[in-house]
Design an enzyme around this catalytic site. Sequence first.
Site, mmCIF file in Angstrom:
data_model
loop_
_atom_site.group_PDB
_atom_site.id
_atom_site.type_symbol
_atom_site.label_atom_id
_atom_site.label_comp_id
_atom_site.label_asym_id
_atom_site.label_seq_id
_atom_site.Cartn_x
_atom_site.Cartn_y
_atom_site.Cartn_z
ATOM 1 N N TYR A 1 11.711 8.878 14.663
ATOM 2 C CA TYR A 1 11.512 8.756 13.206
ATOM 3 C C TYR A 1 12.533 9.642 12.477
ATOM 4 C CZ TYR A 1 9.034 8.942 8.677
ATOM 5 O OH TYR A 1 8.696 8.865 7.341
ATOM 6 N N LYS B 1 15.515 8.446 9.757
ATOM 7 C CA LYS B 1 15.596 8.900 8.366
ATOM 8 C C LYS B 1 16.925 9.620 8.108
ATOM 9 C CE LYS B 1 11.728 7.105 6.975
ATOM 10 N NZ LYS B 1 11.717 6.003 5.995
ATOM 11 N N ASP C 1 0.030 11.818 1.106
ATOM 12 C CA ASP C 1 -1.315 11.331 1.434
ATOM 13 C C ASP C 1 -1.363 9.793 1.478
ATOM 14 O OD1 ASP C 1 -3.982 11.216 1.904
ATOM 15 O OD2 ASP C 1 -4.602 11.922 -0.087
ATOM 16 N N ARG D 1 0.837 -1.209 0.000
ATOM 17 C CA ARG D 1 0.000 0.000 0.000
ATOM 18 C C ARG D 1 0.873 1.260 0.000
ATOM 19 N NH1 ARG D 1 -0.347 -2.558 4.876
ATOM 20 N NH2 ARG D 1 -2.332 -3.567 4.480
#
Length: 251
Positions: A150, A154, A184, A16
């Site tokens: 997070y 990264k 999105d 996804r």
Amino acid sequence: MSELTGKRVLVTGSARGIGRAIAALAIERGARVVISDADADAAEQTRRELDAAGTASCDVSDEAAVGAAIAETVGLLGGLDVLVNNAGIEVSSPLVTQSTESFDRIFAVNVRGPFVATKAAVPHLVESGGNIVNIASVAGLGGSPLLGSYCATKAALIQLTRVAAIELRASGVRVNAVCPGFVDTEMVDRLRPDFEDATQVPFADLVGAKQGRLGTPADVAEVTCFLASDRAEWITGSHYVLDGGLTASLV
Ligand SMILES: NC(=O)c1ccc[n+]([C@@H]2O[C@H](COP(=O)([O-])OP(=O)(O)OC[C@H]3O[C@@H](n4cnc5c(N)ncnc54)[C@H](O)[C@@H]3O)[C@@H](O)[C@H]2O)c1
């Protein structure tokens, strides 16, 4: 001929979101793509919907499973030209209240995952003159409340990208990263309420003011497919920012 014609591609976390869009565009541009995800059922459904070449699912934090998925991909496609390290997770928490277990887990998925996948893929990429695209984030370039661990993962992924590119240059394997702003997907859907609580600003207003609009998975797929293609033949060790100007802005 399309720019990825004949390329053999593995995308992690591609059931996804951004990974799926990368797989879809690569297929549209002529690649043969293997779908891989921790959610094997969703990966199989995506394979059917995109008419992809196959699935080789794994949790990217599991080194043995990643090795098996790459071997399975090479068996299915007869080699490997492109590895897209896309699978990643978010944790929304102030740093000082985040559990150490959750800190270790996000590093296991977002940093160890690309590390072990790179190690397993490189012998095949050396053979094919292939390349790696790591899906990092603007969170690797600047700080954000609630996203401390997070952001750290990264930033680590951008550094792994640079060093792998230097070390692999002589072998002909390119390694690049993509750094999107807010895109999105379900990940952003999960983050939205916490951001609104922390900033007291509706998320749509925050995104509108800082990056014009939400990015789409297709925006990220476009740059990823370019970097994966031979048109990007002299590009290695780079990180491409796609954020509607978010990181360019001081106010
Ligand atoms: N959505 C954004 O705003 C945004 C911005 C910048 C970077 N990114 C990065 O893009 C990548 C994809 O994000 P997304 O927004 O599509 O996320 P998502 O949560 O919508 O989809 C992620 C997919 O990865 C899979 N996955 C999760 N953990 C996995 C694991 N351990 N092993 C294998 N697969 C796993 C999930 O099952 C899911 O199918 C991530 O690395 C994310 O950090 C996202």
